[in-house]
Design a protein around this motif. Structure first.
Motif, short mmCIF file in Angstrom:
data_model
loop_
_atom_site.label_atom_id
_atom_site.label_comp_id
_atom_site.label_asym_id
_atom_site.label_seq_id
_atom_site.Cartn_x
_atom_site.Cartn_y
_atom_site.Cartn_z
N SER A 148 44.29 22.11 41.38
CA SER A 148 44.33 21.35 42.62
C SER A 148 43.71 22.17 43.73
O SER A 148 43.64 23.41 43.66
CB SER A 148 45.78 20.98 42.99
N VAL A 149 43.26 21.48 44.78
CA VAL A 149 42.66 22.11 45.95
C VAL A 149 43.31 21.52 47.19
O VAL A 149 43.41 20.29 47.30
CB VAL A 149 41.13 21.89 46.01
N ARG A 150 43.76 22.37 48.10
CA ARG A 150 44.33 21.87 49.35
C ARG A 150 43.92 22.80 50.48
O ARG A 150 43.64 23.98 50.25
CB ARG A 150 45.85 21.75 49.26
N LEU A 151 43.87 22.26 51.69
CA LEU A 151 43.47 23.01 52.87
C LEU A 151 44.70 23.31 53.71
O LEU A 151 45.41 22.40 54.16
CB LEU A 151 42.46 22.20 53.69
N GLU A 152 44.99 24.59 53.88
CA GLU A 152 46.14 25.01 54.68
C GLU A 152 45.73 26.17 55.58
O GLU A 152 45.20 27.18 55.09
CB GLU A 152 47.31 25.45 53.78
N ASN A 153 45.98 26.02 56.87
CA ASN A 153 45.73 27.09 57.83
C ASN A 153 44.31 27.65 57.74
O ASN A 153 44.08 28.86 57.80
CB ASN A 153 46.75 28.23 57.63
N GLY A 154 43.36 26.77 57.56
CA GLY A 154 41.97 27.18 57.52
C GLY A 154 41.53 27.81 56.21
O GLY A 154 40.42 28.34 56.12
N GLN A 155 42.39 27.77 55.18
CA GLN A 155 42.05 28.32 53.87
C GLN A 155 42.10 27.22 52.81
O GLN A 155 42.97 26.35 52.85
CB GLN A 155 43.02 29.46 53.48
N LEU A 156 41.16 27.31 51.88
CA LEU A 156 41.19 26.43 50.71
C LEU A 156 41.99 27.13 49.63
O LEU A 156 41.62 28.23 49.17
CB LEU A 156 39.78 26.14 50.20
N ILE A 157 43.11 26.54 49.25
CA ILE A 157 44.01 27.14 48.27
C ILE A 157 43.80 26.44 46.94
O ILE A 157 44.01 25.23 46.82
CB ILE A 157 45.47 27.05 48.73
N LEU A 158 43.39 27.20 45.94
CA LEU A 158 43.22 26.68 44.59
C LEU A 158 44.40 27.11 43.75
O LEU A 158 44.89 28.25 43.86
CB LEU A 158 41.93 27.22 43.96
N SER A 159 44.86 26.22 42.88
CA SER A 159 45.99 26.53 42.02
C SER A 159 45.80 25.86 40.67
O SER A 159 44.96 24.96 40.51
CB SER A 159 47.30 26.06 42.67
N GLY A 160 46.58 26.32 39.69
CA GLY A 160 46.52 25.72 38.35
C GLY A 160 45.51 26.42 37.45
O GLY A 160 45.17 27.59 37.64
N ARG A 161 45.04 25.67 36.46
CA ARG A 161 44.14 26.23 35.43
C ARG A 161 42.71 25.79 35.73
O ARG A 161 42.37 24.62 35.58
CB ARG A 161 44.57 25.72 34.05
N LEU A 162 41.88 26.73 36.15
CA LEU A 162 40.47 26.44 36.40
C LEU A 162 39.68 26.72 35.12
O LEU A 162 39.12 27.81 34.92
CB LEU A 162 39.95 27.30 37.55
N LEU A 163 39.67 25.72 34.25
CA LEU A 163 38.99 25.84 32.96
C LEU A 163 37.93 24.76 32.84
O LEU A 163 37.88 23.81 33.63
CB LEU A 163 40.00 25.72 31.81
N ILE A 164 37.09 24.89 31.83
CA ILE A 164 35.96 23.98 31.67
C ILE A 164 36.40 22.54 31.45
O ILE A 164 35.71 21.60 31.83
CB ILE A 164 35.05 24.46 30.51
N ASP A 165 37.59 22.36 30.84
CA ASP A 165 38.07 21.01 30.56
C ASP A 165 38.98 20.46 31.65
O ASP A 165 39.50 19.35 31.53
CB ASP A 165 38.80 20.97 29.22
#
Length: 383
Positions: A24-41
């Motif tokens: 997931s991607v969310r914008l908080e306090n001027g930062q893009l926060i990525l979380s979870g599994r960043l995989l090809i699938d």
């Protein structure tokens, strides 16, 4: 049993869920926060983000592969237009190394419209092409000298001539080319007679179509078009055959064994062309005259007997000899260029295809240039 439960390590609550969580991607306090599994699938499920941010935080990313690293770098580039300006926080050592490898492997951004060439650039390009053409001319002259020296050596030592190879190439170049050469010349004679009759009929000079056909076919078109066909047919075959041997390192093997590729590969092919092109030129002349005679009979009513009588009485034998004199020179040009380009082939198929095309184009160009030179010389000496 209680001791076993006591010794078993306990996972933190929610750790397994975090590892399996979708990205997931969310914008908080001027930062893009990525979380979870960043995989090809999994990165395909992420929505593109075009908001402006000051940094990217990947501390909550549980797994990342090359595709995930590419997503982070591409996101960084789309946010700022430069992968080195926006900071990335929360990456461990492995993630930092992976991101850096992906960043250095990314293709450069499209710079937009190509800058128009200035006068200096055009002059430089012209100079480079001129120098390249001069270098090719010098190399071809040197190669011609090697072939002539090899031919002279074979005159002194006839046993060095590979007679079987010579006869084989004479069959390929000459006998197998007769149908296409004869048909082409026949059609050229037909076209000349038809077009000439249309123009000469306006002046009541239909009988002069015989002179038009005889001079055009015997002096120029017969041998010139034959040389062009041979250049496209046999010249390209020479380049492809020798180039294939060069790719398979057979030419290098010959040199290792103390054999000269010029004697084995080049001389039989060039000599076969020199011997057979005049024969093909003669066949082309006869076919062109026959085609012109038939069309003159059909279109103008000029009988074969009248055509023959006019041809013999009004056509100088020098018209035929001019074409025959050109034939060995055209053959030498085609053979030298075809073999030279074949020996330049590298170790890949792209080089073979490119040089085969170059061989055909350069051979035809040089044949036409030589024909123009012969025309000027013969005109100056009154032939």
């Amino acid at each position: 049993m209680a001791d076993q439960n006591k010794d078993t390590p306990q996972r933190q609550p929610g750790a397994e869920d975090a590892d399996a969580a979708p990205p997931s991607v969310r914008l908080e306090n001027g930062q893009l926060i990525l979380s979870g599994r960043l995989l090809i699938d999994t990165i395909a499920t992420l929505e593109p983000r075009e908001q402006k941010a000051e940094a990217i935080d990947i501390a909550q990313v549980s797994h990342m592969d090359t595709a995930g690293a590419w997503y982070v770098v591409d996101l960084q580039r789309r946010m700022t237009g430069d992968t080195s300006q926006m900071p990335i926080h929360g990456a461990d050592d492995m993630q930092s190394q992976l991101i850096e490898v992906v960043r250095t492997s990314m293709p450069p951004e499209d710079t937009g419209a190509v800058k128009p060439l200035s006068l200096t650039d055009r002059v430089e390009a012209l100079g480079r092409k001129t120098a390249s053409s001069a270098r090719v001319g010098i190399e071809l002259t040197s190669f011609l000298g090697q072939v002539i020296a090899a031919l002279g050596n074979m005159v002194i030592h006839p046993r060095r001539l590979r007679l079987t190879s010579l006869v084989h190439h004479m069959q390929e170049v000459g006998w197998n080319a007769i149908p296409i050469v004869a048909l082409m010349s026949f059609l050229i004679g037909v076209v000349l007679a038809f077009q000439g009759s249309v123009q000469l009929r306006q002046f009541g000079a239909e009988v002069f179509v015989v002179d038009l056909i005889a001079i055009s076919v015997l002096r120029e078109l017969g041998i010139l078009l034959t040389a062009i066909i041979v250049a496209g047919r046999s010249g390209s075959a020479y380049t492809a055959a020798i180039g294939s041997m060069k790719m398979r390192e057979e030419v290098d093997a010959m040199r290792t064994l103390g054999l000269d590729p010029i004697d084995i590969l080049v001389v039989p092919r060039v000599l076969a062309l020199v011997l057979m092109l005049p024969v093909l030129g003669l066949i082309a002349d006869l076919s062109g005259l026959v085609g012109g005679a038939i069309m003159s009979w059909i279109e103008l009513g000029v009988s074969p007997a009248v055509f023959q009588a006019r041809l013999v009485s009004n056509t100088d034998v020098w018209h035929f000899l001019v074409g025959m004199i050109k034939a060995p020179f055209f053959a030498m040009i085609i053979g030298i260029i075809g073999c030279y380009e074949g020996l330049k082939v590298g170790g890949n198929a792209e080089s073979l295809g490119r040089l085969t095309s170059t061989s055909v184009v350069l051979s035809i160009f040089m044949v036409i240039v030589a024909d123009a030179i012969f025309s000027v010389v013969f005109a100056l000496i009154g032939i």
